[in-house]
Design a protein around this motif. Structure first.
Motif, PDB file in Angstrom:
ATOM      1  N   THR A 148      62.364  57.523  83.871  1.00 18.69           N
ATOM      2  CA  THR A 148      61.243  58.218  83.237  1.00 18.69           C
ATOM      3  C   THR A 148      60.983  57.596  81.879  1.00 18.69           C
ATOM      4  OG1 THR A 148      60.481  60.331  82.316  1.00 18.69           O
ATOM      5  CG2 THR A 148      62.856  59.939  82.319  1.00 18.69           C
ATOM      6  N   ASP A 149      59.733  57.640  81.437  1.00 17.38           N
ATOM      7  CA  ASP A 149      59.381  57.087  80.128  1.00 17.38           C
ATOM      8  C   ASP A 149      59.806  58.013  79.001  1.00 17.38           C
ATOM      9  OD1 ASP A 149      58.227  55.089  78.508  1.00 17.38           O
ATOM     10  OD2 ASP A 149      56.399  56.270  78.283  1.00 17.38           O
ATOM     11  N   LEU A 150      60.034  59.301  79.318  1.00 19.93           N
ATOM     12  CA  LEU A 150      60.444  60.257  78.307  1.00 19.93           C
ATOM     13  C   LEU A 150      61.904  60.057  77.949  1.00 19.93           C
ATOM     14  CD1 LEU A 150      58.691  63.425  79.759  1.00 19.93           C
ATOM     15  CD2 LEU A 150      58.111  62.300  77.609  1.00 19.93           C
ATOM     16  N   VAL A 151      62.192  60.034  76.664  1.00 20.61           N
ATOM     17  CA  VAL A 151      63.578  59.871  76.218  1.00 20.61           C
ATOM     18  C   VAL A 151      64.334  61.191  76.297  1.00 20.61           C
ATOM     19  CG1 VAL A 151      65.053  59.247  74.259  1.00 20.61           C
ATOM     20  CG2 VAL A 151      62.958  57.939  74.721  1.00 20.61           C
ATOM     21  N   PHE A 152      63.679  62.279  75.880  1.00 19.94           N
ATOM     22  CA  PHE A 152      64.325  63.586  75.865  1.00 19.94           C
ATOM     23  C   PHE A 152      63.629  64.508  76.863  1.00 19.94           C
ATOM     24  CE2 PHE A 152      64.745  61.823  71.538  1.00 19.94           C
ATOM     25  CZ  PHE A 152      66.124  61.686  71.505  1.00 19.94           C
ATOM     26  N   THR A 153      64.220  64.684  78.013  1.00 22.30           N
ATOM     27  CA  THR A 153      63.635  65.515  79.062  1.00 22.30           C
ATOM     28  C   THR A 153      64.733  66.025  79.974  1.00 22.30           C
ATOM     29  OG1 THR A 153      62.044  65.553  80.899  1.00 22.30           O
ATOM     30  CG2 THR A 153      63.231  63.493  80.520  1.00 22.30           C
ATOM     31  N   THR A 154      64.463  67.162  80.587  1.00 24.63           N
ATOM     32  CA  THR A 154      65.411  67.710  81.563  1.00 24.63           C
ATOM     33  C   THR A 154      64.851  67.695  82.978  1.00 24.63           C
ATOM     34  OG1 THR A 154      64.594  69.943  81.062  1.00 24.63           O
ATOM     35  CG2 THR A 154      66.557  69.194  79.868  1.00 24.63           C
ATOM     36  N   ASN A 155      63.536  67.509  83.097  1.00 22.65           N
ATOM     37  CA  ASN A 155      62.924  67.504  84.431  1.00 22.65           C
ATOM     38  C   ASN A 155      62.198  66.191  84.745  1.00 22.65           C
ATOM     39  OD1 ASN A 155      60.593  67.625  82.893  1.00 22.65           O
ATOM     40  ND2 ASN A 155      60.132  69.751  83.404  1.00 22.65           N
ATOM     41  N   ARG A 156      62.271  65.217  83.820  1.00 25.29           N
ATOM     42  CA  ARG A 156      61.655  63.893  83.971  1.00 25.29           C
ATOM     43  C   ARG A 156      60.126  63.933  83.995  1.00 25.29           C
ATOM     44  NH1 ARG A 156      66.508  63.527  86.658  1.00 25.29           N
ATOM     45  NH2 ARG A 156      67.758  61.671  86.166  1.00 25.29           N
ATOM     46  N   ARG A 157      59.553  65.104  83.719  1.00 25.08           N
ATOM     47  CA  ARG A 157      58.087  65.227  83.705  1.00 25.08           C
ATOM     48  C   ARG A 157      57.559  65.643  82.346  1.00 25.08           C
ATOM     49  NH1 ARG A 157      59.607  68.200  88.040  1.00 25.08           N
ATOM     50  NH2 ARG A 157      59.000  70.127  86.963  1.00 25.08           N
ATOM     51  N   ASN A 158      58.296  66.493  81.647  1.00 22.77           N
ATOM     52  CA  ASN A 158      57.840  67.036  80.364  1.00 22.77           C
ATOM     53  C   ASN A 158      58.903  66.827  79.296  1.00 22.77           C
ATOM     54  OD1 ASN A 158      57.025  69.371  82.658  1.00 22.77           O
ATOM     55  ND2 ASN A 158      55.343  68.505  81.470  1.00 22.77           N
ATOM     56  N   PRO A 159      58.473  66.728  78.040  1.00 22.56           N
ATOM     57  CA  PRO A 159      59.461  66.653  76.958  1.00 22.56           C
ATOM     58  C   PRO A 159      60.355  67.893  76.953  1.00 22.56           C
ATOM     59  CG  PRO A 159      57.272  66.075  76.156  1.00 22.56           C
ATOM     60  CD  PRO A 159      57.088  66.617  77.543  1.00 22.56           C
ATOM     61  N   VAL A 160      61.548  67.734  76.438  1.00 24.17           N
ATOM     62  CA  VAL A 160      62.505  68.822  76.400  1.00 24.17           C
ATOM     63  C   VAL A 160      61.936  69.997  75.602  1.00 24.17           C
ATOM     64  CG1 VAL A 160      63.682  68.001  74.313  1.00 24.17           C
ATOM     65  CG2 VAL A 160      64.945  69.351  76.007  1.00 24.17           C
ATOM     66  N   SER A 161      62.272  71.211  76.007  1.00 23.30           N
ATOM     67  CA  SER A 161      61.826  72.423  75.305  1.00 23.30           C
ATOM     68  C   SER A 161      63.008  73.396  75.225  1.00 23.30           C
ATOM     69  CB  SER A 161      60.645  73.070  76.034  1.00 23.30           C
ATOM     70  OG  SER A 161      61.025  73.431  77.355  1.00 23.30           O
ATOM     71  N   GLY A 162      62.768  74.551  74.607  1.00 27.63           N
ATOM     72  CA  GLY A 162      63.824  75.548  74.477  1.00 27.63           C
ATOM     73  C   GLY A 162      64.425  75.596  73.084  1.00 27.63           C
ATOM     74  N   PHE A 163      63.672  75.149  72.078  1.00 30.97           N
ATOM     75  CA  PHE A 163      64.199  75.113  70.717  1.00 30.97           C
ATOM     76  C   PHE A 163      64.377  76.506  70.123  1.00 30.97           C
ATOM     77  CE2 PHE A 163      62.362  70.916  71.322  1.00 30.97           C
ATOM     78  CZ  PHE A 163      63.368  70.107  70.852  1.00 30.97           C
ATOM     79  N   GLY A 164      63.575  77.474  70.580  1.00 28.62           N
ATOM     80  CA  GLY A 164      63.732  78.843  70.087  1.00 28.62           C
ATOM     81  C   GLY A 164      65.098  79.405  70.438  1.00 28.62           C
TER      82      GLY A 164
END
Length: 442
Positions: free
Chosen positions: A329-345
């Motif tokens: 995947t082109d994303l460096v930080f991701t958990t699903n290989r589709r979207n950037p990582v989230s869950g910072f809250g």
């Protein structure tokens, strides 16, 4: 020509074709549809043109109703005759009953359309499309739409109503009926728990969510008042909690504890990169391999920066250690290989429970910390602003207007100096110089 009787009107049967039976009253017809439905119509000429006016439905009961017959009513034979005679009398006085009928239908259509437009969901959509979306330089219109409960998608011209959102909750309520009590209740809800239809990014009370809801509703109702679609503002009296100027800077002890509390997962590495570069969270979380060069340069395209300017970040060695391949995947930080990582809250909630800092803090304070501590290390102010891509101060003055230098090498030196300082803080030992990306599997 036939002189109709009540019995004859009642006994006429439908045929294979629509039928019209002319009465002795000039221009009056009994219309019999193939379905058996009966109505009264009046035909006449005016200016060489033929006109037809439907007077109403046929009442074959023979029982007269009280009051004068009116166009559009349920008419007996005598009532239809009286109404036809009245229309002829009005025509003789110069009035045009067909034109007046059309005008009345048009008026009712406009009233109905206005009633639809003033329902909350459509009023919110109109506000976003006409006031926010087309306003030059407005980058927050989509966020305002989400706050009001509307999800605008690229492939759909009609926005979706967010489940549980404000537009769904108040979908059919006329905006003129939304009271101050209603508005205050939803603002309190946004502050205490979450904006309707949106999962909260942080737990507990939030002044930011409160301001977001107040700003969205205030802007919408001010426009409605200007267009005279409401008589008063239900948002009057709402007090925004001031955001204030952020001056929180983490000290060395807090930086060390935060670094050690962040694990080696994508979220933790994003926070560490923020500590090392001073870049915004969204820019770091959305990092792509296509933006990285083998010489350690990270080039953020303008469409991903707040000020829409291309930004070059010479990554220090300690930062490059945090960048790891995560599948194809082109994303460096991701958990699903589709979207950037989230869950910072949720990460912030866990960090707060573990760190227990004496003063409240937030992730954006890392940016303040980098800027402040770089200045303490002797880095020039214009280089610091270039490092964090901040469009103010030197950059906004006359010299900055004509100065398009990227300061790539001075930024590299500054970030390496800052990374060495951070490494000394977290490890209490001299920093190591790293020159290549650690492209190993996470």
């Amino acid at each position: 020509m036939t002189t109709l009787t009540t019995a004859a009107v009642r006994n006429y049967k439908p045929g294979r074709k629509r039928r019209e039976v002319l009465d002795s009253t000039p221009g009056l017809y009994l219309v019999i549809q193939t379905s058996g439905h009966k109505s009264w119509a009046l035909r006449y000429k005016r200016g060489g043109k033929r006109y037809k006016l439907t007077l109403g439905t046929c009442d074959a009961s023979g029982k007269e109703l009280a009051g004068e017959p009116a166009i559009g009513g349920h008419l007996t034979l005598p009532a239809a005759r009286r109404l036809a005679s009245e229309v002829h009398r009005q025509r003789a006085m110069g009035r045009d009953p067909v034109a007046e009928r059309k005008q009345e239908r048009h008026r009712r259509t406009l009233v109905a359309q206005d009633a639809q437009r003033t329902k909350f969901a459509l009023a919110a959509q109109d506000y976003i499309e006409q006031q926010c979306r087309d306003k030059k330089g407005n980058r927050t219109w989509r966020k305002i739409a989400l706050t009001l409960g509307l999800d605008f998608q690229e492939d759909n011209p009609v926005p979706l109503l967010i489940k549980g959102g404000l537009a769904e909750r108040w979908q059919d309520r006329p905006v003129s009926e939304i009271t101050r009590r209603d508005v205050h209740a939803v603002v309190d809800e946004a502050r205490a728990t979450a904006i309707p239809g949106r999962a909260p990014r942080t737990r507990g009370s939030s002044g930011a969510r409160e301001r977001e809801m107040i700003n969205a509703l205030s802007g919408m109702f001010k426009r409605l008042l200007k267009r005279e679609l409401v008589d008063s503002l239900p948002t009057v009296g709402l007090e925004r909690e001031p955001s204030g100027k952020r001056e929180r800077v983490l000290d060395d002890d807090e930086l060390q504890k935060l670094w050690k509390a962040c694990d080696d997962g994508p979220l933790g590495r994003v926070i560490k990169l923020m500590m090392l570069t001073g870049e915004r969270r969204g820019e770091v979380a959305g990092m792509r391999w296509s933006e990285l060069s083998e010489d350690g340069t990270w080039t953020i395209p303008g469409e991903r920066t707040k000020n829409k300017r291309l930004h070059i970040v010479p990554l220090p060695g300690l930062a490059r250690k945090l960048i790891k391949v995560n599948g194809d995947t082109d994303l460096v930080f991701t958990t699903n290989r589709r979207n950037p990582v989230s869950g910072f809250g949720n990460l912030k909630y866990r960090l707060d429970a573990r760190l227990k800092f004496a003063k409240p803090w937030r992730f954006h304070d890392l940016r303040h910390t980098v800027v402040t501590d770089m200045a303490e290390l002797g880095v020039q102010p214009h280089i610091i602003e270039a490092v964090v891509n901040h469009a103010s101060g030197h950059k906004e003055k006359i010299a900055g207007h004509y100065n398009h230098a990227k300061y790539t090498e001075p930024k590299r030196v500054a970030l390496e100096r800052w990374a060495a300082h951070v490494e000394e803080i977290i490890s209490k030992r001299a920093s190591e110089n790293v020159t290549e990306f650690a492209r190993v599997r996470a």
